[in-house]
Scaffold this motif. Sequence first.
Motif, PDB file in Angstrom:
ATOM      1  N   MET A 103       0.854  -1.202   0.000  1.00 45.58           N
ATOM      2  CA  MET A 103       0.000   0.000   0.000  1.00 45.58           C
ATOM      3  C   MET A 103       0.880   1.238   0.000  1.00 45.58           C
ATOM      4  SD  MET A 103      -2.989   0.998   2.714  1.00 45.58           S
ATOM      5  CE  MET A 103      -3.852   2.545   2.600  1.00 45.58           C
ATOM      6  N   SER A 104       0.543   2.225  -0.836  1.00 49.45           N
ATOM      7  CA  SER A 104       1.331   3.459  -0.916  1.00 49.45           C
ATOM      8  C   SER A 104       0.394   4.644  -1.109  1.00 49.45           C
ATOM      9  CB  SER A 104       2.328   3.375  -2.092  1.00 49.45           C
ATOM     10  OG  SER A 104       2.999   4.599  -2.259  1.00 49.45           O
ATOM     11  N   ASP A 105       0.285   5.489  -0.053  1.00 48.20           N
ATOM     12  CA  ASP A 105      -0.501   6.723  -0.141  1.00 48.20           C
ATOM     13  C   ASP A 105      -1.914   6.481  -0.672  1.00 48.20           C
ATOM     14  OD1 ASP A 105       1.621   8.200   0.818  1.00 48.20           O
ATOM     15  OD2 ASP A 105       2.436   8.544  -1.175  1.00 48.20           O
ATOM     16  N   GLY A 106      -2.628   5.537  -0.086  1.00 52.21           N
ATOM     17  CA  GLY A 106      -4.020   5.325  -0.459  1.00 52.21           C
ATOM     18  C   GLY A 106      -4.249   4.408  -1.634  1.00 52.21           C
ATOM     19  N   ILE A 107      -3.192   3.910  -2.263  1.00 52.26           N
ATOM     20  CA  ILE A 107      -3.335   2.980  -3.391  1.00 52.26           C
ATOM     21  C   ILE A 107      -2.904   1.590  -2.940  1.00 52.26           C
ATOM     22  CG2 ILE A 107      -2.374   2.328  -5.630  1.00 52.26           C
ATOM     23  CD1 ILE A 107      -2.447   5.226  -6.414  1.00 52.26           C
ATOM     24  N   ILE A 108      -3.773   0.609  -3.166  1.00 59.49           N
ATOM     25  CA  ILE A 108      -3.481  -0.783  -2.802  1.00 59.49           C
ATOM     26  C   ILE A 108      -3.371  -1.597  -4.088  1.00 59.49           C
ATOM     27  CG2 ILE A 108      -4.255  -2.804  -1.520  1.00 59.49           C
ATOM     28  CD1 ILE A 108      -6.042  -0.877   0.127  1.00 59.49           C
ATOM     29  N   TYR A 157       6.720   0.730  -6.568  1.00 59.28           N
ATOM     30  CA  TYR A 157       7.054   1.105  -7.946  1.00 59.28           C
ATOM     31  C   TYR A 157       5.779   1.377  -8.751  1.00 59.28           C
ATOM     32  CZ  TYR A 157       8.663   0.588 -12.802  1.00 59.28           C
ATOM     33  OH  TYR A 157       8.904   0.784 -14.134  1.00 59.28           O
ATOM     34  N   ILE A 158       4.827   0.451  -8.676  1.00 61.68           N
ATOM     35  CA  ILE A 158       3.585   0.609  -9.437  1.00 61.68           C
ATOM     36  C   ILE A 158       2.769   1.785  -8.898  1.00 61.68           C
ATOM     37  CG2 ILE A 158       1.428  -0.493 -10.145  1.00 61.68           C
ATOM     38  CD1 ILE A 158       2.852  -3.211  -9.878  1.00 61.68           C
ATOM     39  N   SER A 159       2.673   1.883  -7.564  1.00 59.84           N
ATOM     40  CA  SER A 159       1.866   2.949  -6.942  1.00 59.84           C
ATOM     41  C   SER A 159       2.375   4.334  -7.310  1.00 59.84           C
ATOM     42  CB  SER A 159       1.863   2.784  -5.421  1.00 59.84           C
ATOM     43  OG  SER A 159       1.231   1.589  -5.038  1.00 59.84           O
ATOM     44  N   LYS A 160       3.687   4.492  -7.333  1.00 67.06           N
ATOM     45  CA  LYS A 160       4.255   5.803  -7.668  1.00 67.06           C
ATOM     46  C   LYS A 160       3.932   6.189  -9.108  1.00 67.06           C
ATOM     47  CE  LYS A 160       7.912   5.895  -4.199  1.00 67.06           C
ATOM     48  NZ  LYS A 160       9.353   5.805  -3.920  1.00 67.06           N
ATOM     49  N   HIS A 161       3.959   5.209 -10.000  1.00 66.88           N
ATOM     50  CA  HIS A 161       3.590   5.495 -11.386  1.00 66.88           C
ATOM     51  C   HIS A 161       2.103   5.849 -11.493  1.00 66.88           C
ATOM     52  CE1 HIS A 161       7.205   5.024 -13.670  1.00 66.88           C
ATOM     53  NE2 HIS A 161       7.453   3.827 -13.186  1.00 66.88           N
ATOM     54  N   ILE A 162       1.272   5.155 -10.751  1.00 63.24           N
ATOM     55  CA  ILE A 162      -0.166   5.449 -10.773  1.00 63.24           C
ATOM     56  C   ILE A 162      -0.436   6.848 -10.227  1.00 63.24           C
ATOM     57  CG2 ILE A 162      -2.404   4.829  -9.753  1.00 63.24           C
ATOM     58  CD1 ILE A 162      -1.510   1.878  -9.987  1.00 63.24           C
ATOM     59  N   HIS A 163       0.247   7.213  -9.149  1.00 64.23           N
ATOM     60  CA  HIS A 163       0.098   8.564  -8.594  1.00 64.23           C
ATOM     61  C   HIS A 163       0.481   9.621  -9.623  1.00 64.23           C
ATOM     62  CE1 HIS A 163      -1.232   8.302  -4.496  1.00 64.23           C
ATOM     63  NE2 HIS A 163      -0.355   7.361  -4.209  1.00 64.23           N
ATOM     64  N   LYS A 164       1.561   9.368 -10.359  1.00 64.79           N
ATOM     65  CA  LYS A 164       1.994  10.329 -11.378  1.00 64.79           C
ATOM     66  C   LYS A 164       0.928  10.492 -12.461  1.00 64.79           C
ATOM     67  CE  LYS A 164       7.040   9.944 -11.013  1.00 64.79           C
ATOM     68  NZ  LYS A 164       7.248  11.352 -10.697  1.00 64.79           N
ATOM     69  N   ILE A 165       0.301   9.386 -12.843  1.00 65.81           N
ATOM     70  CA  ILE A 165      -0.745   9.443 -13.870  1.00 65.81           C
ATOM     71  C   ILE A 165      -1.932  10.264 -13.366  1.00 65.81           C
ATOM     72  CG2 ILE A 165      -2.388   8.061 -15.223  1.00 65.81           C
ATOM     73  CD1 ILE A 165      -0.246   5.737 -14.909  1.00 65.81           C
ATOM     74  N   GLU A 190      -9.413   4.962  -3.148  1.00 64.80           N
ATOM     75  CA  GLU A 190     -10.634   5.522  -2.547  1.00 64.80           C
ATOM     76  C   GLU A 190     -11.771   4.509  -2.563  1.00 64.80           C
ATOM     77  OE1 GLU A 190     -11.426   9.187  -4.566  1.00 64.80           O
ATOM     78  OE2 GLU A 190      -9.725  10.229  -3.621  1.00 64.80           O
ATOM     79  N   GLU A 191     -11.440   3.277  -2.174  1.00 64.98           N
ATOM     80  CA  GLU A 191     -12.405   2.178  -2.033  1.00 64.98           C
ATOM     81  C   GLU A 191     -13.052   1.759  -3.357  1.00 64.98           C
ATOM     82  OE1 GLU A 191     -15.191   3.241   0.994  1.00 64.98           O
ATOM     83  OE2 GLU A 191     -13.690   3.193   2.595  1.00 64.98           O
ATOM     84  N   LYS A 192     -12.434   2.155  -4.463  1.00 68.95           N
ATOM     85  CA  LYS A 192     -12.900   1.729  -5.782  1.00 68.95           C
ATOM     86  C   LYS A 192     -11.813   0.906  -6.459  1.00 68.95           C
ATOM     87  CE  LYS A 192     -16.161   5.377  -7.152  1.00 68.95           C
ATOM     88  NZ  LYS A 192     -16.429   6.400  -8.199  1.00 68.95           N
ATOM     89  N   GLU A 193     -12.223  -0.158  -7.130  1.00 71.59           N
ATOM     90  CA  GLU A 193     -11.257  -0.975  -7.858  1.00 71.59           C
ATOM     91  C   GLU A 193     -11.043  -0.412  -9.258  1.00 71.59           C
ATOM     92  OE1 GLU A 193     -12.014  -5.166  -8.020  1.00 71.59           O
ATOM     93  OE2 GLU A 193     -10.817  -5.487  -6.199  1.00 71.59           O
ATOM     94  N   HIS A 194      -9.780  -0.460  -9.702  1.00 71.58           N
ATOM     95  CA  HIS A 194      -9.405   0.020 -11.030  1.00 71.58           C
ATOM     96  C   HIS A 194      -8.519  -1.009 -11.718  1.00 71.58           C
ATOM     97  CE1 HIS A 194     -10.385   3.683  -8.808  1.00 71.58           C
ATOM     98  NE2 HIS A 194     -10.516   4.321  -9.955  1.00 71.58           N
ATOM     99  N   LEU A 195      -8.525  -0.953 -13.026  1.00 70.15           N
ATOM    100  CA  LEU A 195      -7.568  -1.712 -13.833  1.00 70.15           C
ATOM    101  C   LEU A 195      -6.584  -0.722 -14.433  1.00 70.15           C
ATOM    102  CD1 LEU A 195      -6.562  -4.262 -15.376  1.00 70.15           C
ATOM    103  CD2 LEU A 195      -8.208  -3.671 -17.178  1.00 70.15           C
TER     104      LEU A 195
END
Length: 336
Positions: free
Chosen positions: A1-6, A38-46, A110-115
């Motif tokens: 988990m990183s800053d709200g992203i799981i 690694y993945i979470s940081k890229h998602i945050h950037k997006i 935020e409690e929502k699933e994403h792909l």
Amino acid sequence: MSDGIIIKRAVLHVLDSEASMPVISKGELEITEELSNYISKHIHKIIDDPNTKKAKFIEDDNPIYIMVESLNEDNFLSMTSNMANILFAFMQKNIDIPPADLLCCIFEEEEKEHLAILKLNYKSAFTHWVNNCEDGNINTIISYKTLLPPESQRVEECALIDLSDYSLRIIEKKYEINGEKEFYFSKYFLKCKSDLSVNEKLKILDKVTKDINKKYFDDDFEKTMEIKKAFCESLEENERIDIEDIAQKVYDRNLEIKNEYMEEISKSGLYEKEIVVPERLVEKKFSMQKIKTDSGIELKFPLEFLNRTDKIEFINNPDGTVSILIKNVGKIVTGR
């Protein structure tokens, strides 16, 4: 988990278009703390990137939409494999598209699933290589051409799909398709329609403003500053750029120019009357003003000083020249 992203599940497929076939993974990635970060940081950037565009799937005859809609616990691996094969086939027909690894993952925000579909385009870099010989080791330098983008770099082509309503957030680049540069990632792969990104909206606004200023005011400095001030005041008052309000303030004495300004913005593809600008982008684009004189002098100062005659004053001289008076300077520091 990183800053709200799981990060829940992830898989990596290799799409090296120089090879004859993609390397499709038969198993998922182990979600270690390092990989999750690694993945979470890229998602945050997006999510935070002003180049990110909101989009919606074109539902008719769209294999990617059908796959995403039917995603469940059991078909994640097979679905991403099919996606990888579709993208690889398109890449082979269009050699301008760079080779990459396709990272697909399920994440919660935020409690929502994403792909997430991240096309990790390869980067080249040099590293050492130890060659074992009879006389001992010989160290040399070689080029690796299949390195993935580090955490500090943004992913150039990607999509985040909200699995509750199938809305998308995408970043993409134009590549040559059938002789023309196109956004193939949204148009041909995902088959979705996208809005303009914040950056694209600001570029349209900036271009139309400059064109109108040049056409009717001969690039008049005072008019340029008036427009800049109007942008800043709109952001301060509304936390967004109210285009119609700015046009009213700046061109209120000439209805024809105001109408042309609004029409040119619409013709350029910007139909919204307001632009919500992220705070960090406000700092980047609207905090400082840079001017350059015909004598080669350059000045850069906080945009808020335009309203502060105790800080800087622009004086119109009788001969048509302009004097710039910088006031109340406590210390001058030389820069490079």
